[in-house]
Write a protein that holds these residues in place. Structure first.
Motif, PDB file in Angstrom:
ATOM      1  N   VAL A   1      -9.389   2.943 -12.385  1.00 58.41           N
ATOM      2  CA  VAL A   1      -7.858   2.195 -12.762  1.00 58.41           C
ATOM      3  C   VAL A   1      -6.634   1.635 -11.552  1.00 58.41           C
ATOM      4  O   VAL A   1      -6.012   0.153 -11.812  1.00 58.41           O
ATOM      5  N   THR A   2      -6.460   2.737 -10.862  1.00 65.07           N
ATOM      6  CA  THR A   2      -5.336   1.911  -9.653  1.00 65.07           C
ATOM      7  C   THR A   2      -6.180   2.872  -8.197  1.00 65.07           C
ATOM      8  O   THR A   2      -6.845   3.335  -7.743  1.00 65.07           O
ATOM      9  N   GLY A   3      -5.025   1.940  -7.169  1.00 72.68           N
ATOM     10  CA  GLY A   3      -5.389   2.469  -6.165  1.00 72.68           C
ATOM     11  C   GLY A   3      -5.269   0.801  -5.225  1.00 72.68           C
ATOM     12  O   GLY A   3      -4.506  -0.142  -5.296  1.00 72.68           O
TER      13      GLY A   3
ATOM     14  N   ARG B   1       1.055  -0.963   0.180  1.00 73.87           N
ATOM     15  CA  ARG B   1      -0.122  -0.707  -0.039  1.00 73.87           C
ATOM     16  C   ARG B   1       1.281   1.325  -0.253  1.00 73.87           C
ATOM     17  O   ARG B   1       1.960   1.508   0.543  1.00 73.87           O
ATOM     18  N   TYR B   2       0.599   1.938  -1.082  1.00 77.48           N
ATOM     19  CA  TYR B   2       1.123   3.733  -0.915  1.00 77.48           C
ATOM     20  C   TYR B   2       0.123   4.675  -0.591  1.00 77.48           C
ATOM     21  O   TYR B   2      -0.833   4.748  -1.424  1.00 77.48           O
ATOM     22  N   ALA B   3       0.333   4.858   1.116  1.00 73.48           N
ATOM     23  CA  ALA B   3      -0.546   5.830   1.191  1.00 73.48           C
ATOM     24  C   ALA B   3      -0.189   6.990   2.743  1.00 73.48           C
ATOM     25  O   ALA B   3      -0.337   6.692   3.708  1.00 73.48           O
TER      26      ALA B   3
ATOM     27  N   GLY C   1      -4.926  13.281  -9.604  1.00 65.98           N
ATOM     28  CA  GLY C   1      -4.424  14.723  -8.993  1.00 65.98           C
ATOM     29  C   GLY C   1      -2.973  14.707  -8.440  1.00 65.98           C
ATOM     30  O   GLY C   1      -3.022  14.103  -8.714  1.00 65.98           O
ATOM     31  N   THR C   2      -3.072  15.751  -7.447  1.00 67.08           N
ATOM     32  CA  THR C   2      -2.060  15.939  -6.050  1.00 67.08           C
ATOM     33  C   THR C   2      -1.558  14.648  -5.822  1.00 67.08           C
ATOM     34  O   THR C   2      -0.365  14.379  -5.081  1.00 67.08           O
ATOM     35  N   SER C   3      -2.258  13.881  -5.284  1.00 70.63           N
ATOM     36  CA  SER C   3      -2.370  13.151  -3.707  1.00 70.63           C
ATOM     37  C   SER C   3      -3.317  12.668  -3.574  1.00 70.63           C
ATOM     38  O   SER C   3      -4.180  13.024  -4.194  1.00 70.63           O
ATOM     39  N   MET C   4      -3.252  11.946  -2.730  1.00 69.75           N
ATOM     40  CA  MET C   4      -4.762  10.694  -2.158  1.00 69.75           C
ATOM     41  C   MET C   4      -5.471  12.531  -1.273  1.00 69.75           C
ATOM     42  O   MET C   4      -4.502  13.475  -0.702  1.00 69.75           O
ATOM     43  N   ASN C   5      -7.083  12.086  -1.182  1.00 73.66           N
ATOM     44  CA  ASN C   5      -7.245  13.161  -0.495  1.00 73.66           C
ATOM     45  C   ASN C   5      -7.762  14.618  -0.969  1.00 73.66           C
ATOM     46  O   ASN C   5      -7.288  14.934  -0.724  1.00 73.66           O
ATOM     47  N   SER C   6      -7.067  14.582  -2.399  1.00 73.07           N
ATOM     48  CA  SER C   6      -7.110  16.007  -3.046  1.00 73.07           C
ATOM     49  C   SER C   6      -8.381  16.042  -3.821  1.00 73.07           C
ATOM     50  O   SER C   6      -8.495  17.028  -4.072  1.00 73.07           O
ATOM     51  N   GLY C   7      -9.441  14.854  -3.776  1.00 72.64           N
ATOM     52  CA  GLY C   7     -10.490  15.271  -4.808  1.00 72.64           C
ATOM     53  C   GLY C   7     -11.129  15.571  -5.289  1.00 72.64           C
ATOM     54  O   GLY C   7     -11.645  15.253  -6.026  1.00 72.64           O
TER      55      GLY C   7
END
Length: 363
Positions: A190-192, A80-82, A160-166
């Motif tokens: 498609v990714t996540g 995981r990458y978060a 987006g810029t990052s996770m949780n960017s909307g």
């Protein structure tokens, strides 16, 4: 060595979202390989030993089930990458490890955000196999080849810029706007990391079909070879096309600096299916950076959205340095605006087609 799993035991398991495509009514077995090194997507039966950050497990039907010590869970291995939660790698063995995502992903936490508590830990009881003892993998649960589509509908990509960017809100809002305009819309992430919230939201927003990378046979996409990510993305896109939709919206998770995201965006196969990009940013400087970077890669950026749109001041900051509009969720939900974005995407596609063909003639 393997032993058949009692159907009654299987019925009692808390089966996570990541294995939702598994037929639990078929014969399953518990496989014991002491020297087996987990592979990305291997299915595993594990016992909860400590409840930490993830106190709930998302089940195959989307319900969030409370976890207790001693619960047996049916999950899958993955990395995981978060940055907002955990950085986790695939375990080296079948020993104790961590629940790194509520959708049912097991890994070894390497680092965690300071705002996040220690992970829930589990003890693997064995790999899950078929009736013959062959270890099952999420890749075994992937969709097959779709029927050929008669046409390619216009396709938007949201990054987006990052996770949780909307990003997911941007996808859902655009899906809703296009649906209100009378179009049949397909959407896919498609990714996540395996989680059902996003596909469920896409359906709630009006998508007639919503998929994610687990439908392409991946529990997570971090550390997955690029060729497989490309193949999986094209498979999801092809399945949406086969549904005869009028437009497709794809989300690429995390941000431009995440390795798989950056590599995927640079692939010509992804460029060929992309007619327009919406960039999601948490702040104005991120918006300017993202659009500049995408433009440098010749991506057809149509608009900016994301968390920054919650602040009128941030919107003005961003708009002052951009030559594309900044839209909030309510803007994108407008059928008129969504229709205008569709027309712009089609114009971008036509211009790219002409440029490519002129280039071939001149060559």
């Amino acid at each position: 060595m393997f032993a058949s799993l009692d159907p009654a035991r299987v019925e009692r398991l808390k089966a996570a979202y990541v294995v939702r495509n598994l037929d639990r009514g078929a014969g399953l077995s518990l496989v014991h390989h002491s020297d087996h090194q987990p592979r990305h997507g291997d299915l595993v039966l594990a016992e909860v030993t400590k409840v930490g950050y993830h106190q709930l497990l998302e089940l195959t039907d989307g319900r969030k089930a409370k976890l207790y010590i001693g619960d047996e869970v049916l999950v899958a291995y993955g990395a995981r990458y978060a940055p907002d939660h955990f950085e986790a790698e695939l375990p080296d063995d079948l020993g104790a490890c961590d629940l790194v995502a509520a959708g049912g992903v097991l890994g070894k936490v390497r680092s965690r955000n300071a705002a996040v508590s220690a992970p829930t830990t589990v003890r693997p009881l064995g790999l899950v196999g078929d009736a013959e003892g062959r270890v099952l993998n999420v890749s075994d649960l992937a969709l097959g080849a779709p029927l050929a589509a008669l046409r390619k509908p216009p396709t938007f990509v949201v990054v987006g810029t990052s996770m949780n960017s909307g990003k997911t809100t941007t996808v859902a809002s655009l899906v809703h706007g296009l649906s209100r305009a009378g179009l049949r819309v397909g959407a896919a992430k498609v990714t996540g990391t395996a989680a059902g919230g996003d596909p469920w939201l896409f359906r709630d927003s009006g998508a007639v079909a919503a998929l994610d990378f687990t439908d392409a046979g991946m529990a997570t996409t971090f550390r997955i070879p690029l060729e497989r990510l490309v193949t999986g993305s094209l498979l999801l896109h092809a399945h949406l096309m086969a549904r005869g939709v009028d437009a497709i919206v794809l989300e690429i998770a995390d941000g431009l600096l995440q390795p798989e995201t950056a590599q995927l965006l640079d692939r010509p196969e992804i460029r060929r299916i992309t007619d327009g990009v919406l960039f999601s940013a948490a702040d104005s400087s991120g918006a300017l950076y993202g659009v500049q970077r995408l433009r440098a890669g010749s991506h057809p950026v149509l608009a900016v959205s994301g968390l920054l749109t919650a602040s009128p001041l941030a919107v003005r900051e961003a708009q002052a340095g951009l030559d594309v509009p900044v839209y909030g969720p309510l803007d994108l939900q407008s059928p008129a605006l969504a229709g205008e974005l569709l027309r712009r995407a089609l114009a971008e596609a036509e211009a790219a087609f002409v440029e490519d063909n002129v280039g071939e003639v001149l060559a």
